[in-house]
Design an enzyme around this catalytic site. Structure first.
Site, PDB file in Angstrom:
ATOM      1  N   HIS A  79       0.812  -1.226   0.000  1.00  0.00           N
ATOM      2  CA  HIS A  79       0.000   0.000   0.000  1.00  0.00           C
ATOM      3  C   HIS A  79       0.844   1.275   0.000  1.00  0.00           C
ATOM      4  O   HIS A  79       0.325   2.353  -0.249  1.00  0.00           O
ATOM      5  CB  HIS A  79      -0.900   0.015   1.238  1.00  0.00           C
ATOM      6  CG  HIS A  79      -1.647  -1.268   1.432  1.00  0.00           C
ATOM      7  ND1 HIS A  79      -1.197  -2.268   2.288  1.00  0.00           N
ATOM      8  CD2 HIS A  79      -2.769  -1.743   0.866  1.00  0.00           C
ATOM      9  CE1 HIS A  79      -2.038  -3.296   2.227  1.00  0.00           C
ATOM     10  NE2 HIS A  79      -2.992  -3.002   1.375  1.00  0.00           N
ATOM     11  N   CYS A 101       3.384  -1.177  -4.342  1.00  0.00           N
ATOM     12  CA  CYS A 101       3.006  -1.447  -5.736  1.00  0.00           C
ATOM     13  C   CYS A 101       3.552  -0.335  -6.623  1.00  0.00           C
ATOM     14  O   CYS A 101       3.393   0.849  -6.299  1.00  0.00           O
ATOM     15  CB  CYS A 101       1.479  -1.506  -5.845  1.00  0.00           C
ATOM     16  SG  CYS A 101       0.941  -1.595  -7.559  1.00  0.00           S
ATOM     17  N   HIS A 129      -6.967   4.837   5.346  1.00  0.00           N
ATOM     18  CA  HIS A 129      -6.499   3.672   4.586  1.00  0.00           C
ATOM     19  C   HIS A 129      -4.987   3.797   4.409  1.00  0.00           C
ATOM     20  O   HIS A 129      -4.482   4.887   4.134  1.00  0.00           O
ATOM     21  CB  HIS A 129      -7.196   3.612   3.217  1.00  0.00           C
ATOM     22  CG  HIS A 129      -6.894   2.360   2.448  1.00  0.00           C
ATOM     23  ND1 HIS A 129      -5.726   2.206   1.732  1.00  0.00           N
ATOM     24  CD2 HIS A 129      -7.577   1.196   2.308  1.00  0.00           C
ATOM     25  CE1 HIS A 129      -5.714   0.998   1.179  1.00  0.00           C
ATOM     26  NE2 HIS A 129      -6.828   0.366   1.510  1.00  0.00           N
ATOM     27  N   GLU A 131      -2.933   3.204   2.102  1.00  0.00           N
ATOM     28  CA  GLU A 131      -2.459   3.816   0.858  1.00  0.00           C
ATOM     29  C   GLU A 131      -2.605   5.341   0.895  1.00  0.00           C
ATOM     30  O   GLU A 131      -1.710   6.082   0.478  1.00  0.00           O
ATOM     31  CB  GLU A 131      -3.205   3.261  -0.371  1.00  0.00           C
ATOM     32  CG  GLU A 131      -2.589   3.775  -1.664  1.00  0.00           C
ATOM     33  CD  GLU A 131      -3.382   3.446  -2.915  1.00  0.00           C
ATOM     34  OE1 GLU A 131      -3.372   4.282  -3.852  1.00  0.00           O
ATOM     35  OE2 GLU A 131      -4.009   2.361  -2.968  1.00  0.00           O
ATOM     36  N   THR A 170      -5.473   4.281  -5.589  1.00  0.00           N
ATOM     37  CA  THR A 170      -5.526   3.435  -6.791  1.00  0.00           C
ATOM     38  C   THR A 170      -6.690   2.439  -6.787  1.00  0.00           C
ATOM     39  O   THR A 170      -6.949   1.795  -7.794  1.00  0.00           O
ATOM     40  CB  THR A 170      -4.217   2.622  -6.945  1.00  0.00           C
ATOM     41  OG1 THR A 170      -4.067   1.777  -5.795  1.00  0.00           O
ATOM     42  CG2 THR A 170      -3.012   3.524  -7.098  1.00  0.00           C
ATOM     43  N   CYS A 200      -5.842   2.067 -10.610  1.00  0.00           N
ATOM     44  CA  CYS A 200      -4.980   1.151 -11.349  1.00  0.00           C
ATOM     45  C   CYS A 200      -5.766   0.259 -12.302  1.00  0.00           C
ATOM     46  O   CYS A 200      -6.977   0.078 -12.161  1.00  0.00           O
ATOM     47  CB  CYS A 200      -4.135   0.332 -10.375  1.00  0.00           C
ATOM     48  SG  CYS A 200      -4.990  -1.076  -9.682  1.00  0.00           S
TER      49      CYS A 200
END
Length: 316
Positions: A79, A101, A129, A131, A170, A200
């Site tokens: 993340h 990622c 979150h 990310e 993403t 993504c």
């Protein structure tokens, strides 16, 4: 007594994406190279089955770097992490491997580039979150403003409406994000968007497959974890695309069979961090109760692959 007939629609693509694949491989290769224990900051990917499997092999999952000893390798989850985390690891001379990622890293680079050009950032994402925390943590405190809904746009307090850019998490719903972007563009016509969509390919592809599958199904099950953003979005997308009953299940044991009473068709998909073994477990559970016919609903073919960091490809 013979089982009632049931059509199972299987979404494709579904399940693991290239970023998740790479992150899991990074933990496995780190254990091979350095032996156990290897520490992992935050769940490597949001899936209990995957995390438990890696824990059995010797991975130790922690929430903060402060919980890791100096003399063992640490891996940062897929993340992404705030900039302060690798800085702290370097200060402690730790061996660390970043499993972020590459498509999340792309958003980090983008945010930094806009900031270097003097633009204030708006991030579309979910508060808390990992990310979102990681992306906002690429820039100094206060440089990134978070919006979660179109309504949040109305209350944004920006430095200069003419010097703004936005990035997104993403794993968001493509449609929800489009609504927020429209609100941003309406209020701040000069706002600069990403060079290429931040959501993504895997998130987008899985949502497209669900949209194609949902109208055919009486019910839809998404195999995924309750803390997985992209899995939860698939449930919402399925419901919005016309499936009367859309449910998130971690594994076959979670299926509410009473809710499925009398149905003749079920759609099955999985979030990007759910392994195929769990999807097969769900399919097998249906085969045990129904006379099943399966149909593939394929909307894209994925052949993306990401290399693991060089440090893991070199001999110890």
């Amino acid at each position: 007594m013979s089982n009632a007939p049931l059509t199972l629609y299987l979404a494709a693509p579904r399940g693991f994406c290239a970023g998740v694949d790479r992150a899991i491989k990074i933990v496995e290769m780190a254990l091979e190279k350095w032996g156990a224990p290897v520490y992992v900051r935050h769940e490597i990917v949001h899936n209990k089955f995957v995390v438990d499997g890696l824990r059995d092999k010797g991975a130790v999952f922690v929430e903060e770097l402060s919980e890791c000893p100096d003399d063992r390798p640490v891996i940062f989850s897929a993340h992404g992490v705030p900039k302060s985390v690798p800085s702290a690891a370097q200060a402690r001379n730790m061996v660390y491997v970043d499993a972020t990622c590459p498509l999340v890293s792309k958003v980090h680079i983008e945010a930094q580039r806009h900031a270097d050009n003097g633009l204030q950032m708006v991030m579309i994402g979910h508060a808390g979150h990992p990310e979102t925390v990681g992306t906002m943590g690429q820039l100094p405190e206060g440089e990134v403003l978070l919006v979660e809904t179109p309504d949040d746009v109305a209350t944004l307090d920006v430095r200069d409406p003419a010097r703004l850019a936005y990035v997104t998490q993403t794993t968001l719903s493509v449609d929800d994000t489009a609504d927020i972007v429209a609100a941003l563009q309406a209020r701040f016509p000069a706002i600069v968007g990403p060079h290429k969509e931040d959501i993504c390919y895997a998130t987008t592809n899985r949502q497209e497959a669900v949209k194609a599958m949902a109208p055919k199904c009486d019910a839809m099950l998404v195999v995924g974890a309750p803390n997985s953003s992209n899995s939860k979005r698939l449930v919402e997308v399925g419901a919005r695309a016309g499936c009367a009953y859309a449910q998130l299940v971690q594994r076959a044991d979670d299926i509410d069979w009473r809710a499925l009473d009398g149905i003749t068709s079920v759609g099955i998909t999985a979030g990007a961090s759910a392994p195929e073994v769990l999807i097969n477990e769900v399919i097998d559970a249906f085969r045990a109760r129904y006379d099943v016919t399966t149909e593939l609903v394929e909307t894209a073919v994925e052949n993306v692959e990401f290399k693991v960091p060089r440090v893991l490809r070199e001999p110890a």
